[in-house]
Design a protein around this motif. Structure first.
Motif, PDB file in Angstrom:
ATOM      1  N   UNK A 115     -12.184  -2.777  -2.234  1.00  0.00           N
ATOM      2  CA  UNK A 115     -11.343  -3.663  -1.440  1.00  0.00           C
ATOM      3  C   UNK A 115      -9.948  -3.730  -2.047  1.00  0.00           C
ATOM      4  N   UNK A 116      -9.041  -4.357  -1.319  1.00  0.00           N
ATOM      5  CA  UNK A 116      -7.728  -4.650  -1.862  1.00  0.00           C
ATOM      6  C   UNK A 116      -6.631  -3.713  -1.435  1.00  0.00           C
ATOM      7  N   UNK A 117      -6.963  -2.630  -0.761  1.00  0.00           N
ATOM      8  CA  UNK A 117      -5.935  -1.715  -0.297  1.00  0.00           C
ATOM      9  C   UNK A 117      -6.382  -1.106   1.019  1.00  0.00           C
ATOM     10  N   UNK A 118      -5.470  -1.048   1.968  1.00  0.00           N
ATOM     11  CA  UNK A 118      -5.721  -0.349   3.218  1.00  0.00           C
ATOM     12  C   UNK A 118      -4.427   0.336   3.636  1.00  0.00           C
ATOM     13  N   UNK A 119      -4.466   1.047   4.739  1.00  0.00           N
ATOM     14  CA  UNK A 119      -3.288   1.809   5.146  1.00  0.00           C
ATOM     15  C   UNK A 119      -2.119   0.900   5.501  1.00  0.00           C
ATOM     16  N   UNK A 120      -2.425  -0.315   5.976  1.00  0.00           N
ATOM     17  CA  UNK A 120      -1.352  -1.244   6.285  1.00  0.00           C
ATOM     18  C   UNK A 120      -0.630  -1.713   5.046  1.00  0.00           C
ATOM     19  N   UNK A 121      -1.395  -2.125   4.027  1.00  0.00           N
ATOM     20  CA  UNK A 121      -0.780  -2.566   2.771  1.00  0.00           C
ATOM     21  C   UNK A 121       0.004  -1.432   2.127  1.00  0.00           C
ATOM     22  N   UNK A 122      -0.564  -0.226   2.162  1.00  0.00           N
ATOM     23  CA  UNK A 122       0.124   0.925   1.571  1.00  0.00           C
ATOM     24  C   UNK A 122       1.415   1.237   2.314  1.00  0.00           C
ATOM     25  N   UNK A 123       1.375   1.162   3.651  1.00  0.00           N
ATOM     26  CA  UNK A 123       2.572   1.477   4.439  1.00  0.00           C
ATOM     27  C   UNK A 123       3.666   0.445   4.192  1.00  0.00           C
ATOM     28  N   UNK A 124       3.305  -0.830   4.164  1.00  0.00           N
ATOM     29  CA  UNK A 124       4.307  -1.868   3.918  1.00  0.00           C
ATOM     30  C   UNK A 124       4.930  -1.710   2.526  1.00  0.00           C
ATOM     31  N   UNK A 125       4.083  -1.447   1.519  1.00  0.00           N
ATOM     32  CA  UNK A 125       4.600  -1.287   0.163  1.00  0.00           C
ATOM     33  C   UNK A 125       5.549  -0.098   0.070  1.00  0.00           C
ATOM     34  N   UNK A 126       5.191   1.003   0.727  1.00  0.00           N
ATOM     35  CA  UNK A 126       6.046   2.185   0.665  1.00  0.00           C
ATOM     36  C   UNK A 126       7.343   1.955   1.428  1.00  0.00           C
ATOM     37  N   UNK A 127       7.273   1.224   2.540  1.00  0.00           N
ATOM     38  CA  UNK A 127       8.487   0.908   3.290  1.00  0.00           C
ATOM     39  C   UNK A 127       9.437   0.066   2.439  1.00  0.00           C
ATOM     40  N   UNK A 128       8.881  -0.884   1.669  1.00  0.00           N
ATOM     41  CA  UNK A 128       9.725  -1.682   0.762  1.00  0.00           C
ATOM     42  C   UNK A 128      10.312  -0.807  -0.335  1.00  0.00           C
TER      43      UNK A 128
END
Length: 283
Positions: free
Chosen positions: A191-204
């Motif tokens: 748990x703790x990571x999904x494609x949404x979290x990864x995409x938002x982090x990379x966008x930042x």
């Protein structure tokens, strides 16, 4: 609704049209995110046989120098997606594997060690499937940081998925993992990571001023959620669905539906064709 890429890629929503116009008008701030299986690569019975659409590497080589960044977000190990492209020579490409827990960049993979629950599932899954009466054709894919149970090869893939689902969920819960459903597959992963979290982090990380994501399966819904969230933050976005008859929920939420990986490649090439080459680029 119109499209800056012509009638072949007409947007279904005004927000999608706004996002694509922002990408075309300000490509240096555009982040292009892509799933692998079902989006860049056709779905096949054996995941080890998956390879990207033959024109996908060339399309990414055309597009990558023209935008802020191209990132592949996949549940696979990052290096596997690169190899199955092959995408080693796509300039500046980033691959976030295992839903963002691994990062491939410049030929190197960076990742923390897998949690102990993965080994617990690895050891217990064969017996759990046997006790559940898993039919012939059900098999386990060991991804290193997660375990996937596939039913596509079974005589009745949906019935097989329903039969084994309680056992997979029970074992994953006891091991502290979650289960990610997909197209005739159940994946037990941390748990703790999904494609949404990864995409938002990379966008930042890249200070993206617009974001596009293309996907095909249930695991890509989190990335669509991220696009919606980024829009709320004032960052235009586009949700592209690599259409299939097996999964309709992404199509219902998308701004643009294309015809599988071939349609995705056509879209990427059309987008690249509307953007100026990067300074000094020979493509």
């Amino acid at each position: 609704m119109g499209s800056p890429l012509g009638d072949s890629f007409r947007l279904r929503t005004q927000q999608g049209l706004d996002g694509l116009e922002k990408i075309v008008g300000d490509p240096s701030g555009a982040l292009i995110g892509l799933d692998f299986d079902g989006t860049l690569s056709p779905i096949v019975p054996d995941p080890d046989s998956a390879r990207a659409h033959p024109a996908a590497p060339g399309a990414l080589r055309l597009l990558a120098p023209r935008v802020c960044a191209v990132v592949i977000l996949t549940g696979r190990p990052a290096a596997t997606a690169v190899e199955y492209g092959p995408f080693q020579d796509v300039p500046g490409l980033i691959v976030l594997g295992h839903y963002g827990q691994e990062r491939w960049e410049d030929g190197e993979v960076v990742a923390p060690p897998p949690p102990p629950g993965v080994q617990k599932v690895r050891e217990g899954l064969p017996d759990a499937l046997a006790r559940a009466g898993a039919p012939d054709g059900v098999w386990i894919e060991d991804k290193g940081r997660s375990l996937a149970v596939h039913t596509r090869r079974a005589a009745d893939p949906q019935a097989a998925l329903e039969r084994v689902s309680p056992a997979v969920h029970d074992l994953a819960e006891r091991a502290g993992l979650i289960v990610e459903p997909g197209r005739f597959v159940l994946e037990a992963r941390p748990a703790g990571m999904d494609k949404g979290a990864a995409l938002r982090a990379f966008a930042r990380e890249r200070s993206a001023r617009s974001v596009l994501f293309a996907g095909d399966d249930l695991g890509d819904l989190a990335a669509f959620d991220a696009i919606d969230s980024l829009r709320g933050d004032g960052i235009p976005g586009v949700k592209v669905c690599s259409g299939s008859a097996e999964v309709t929920r992404l199509a219902e939420r998308s701004d643009l539906i294309v015809d599988g990986p071939a349609g995705v490649v056509d879209f990427l090439r059309a987008l690249a064709g509307r953007l100026p080459p990067a300074s000094g680029s020979q493509v």
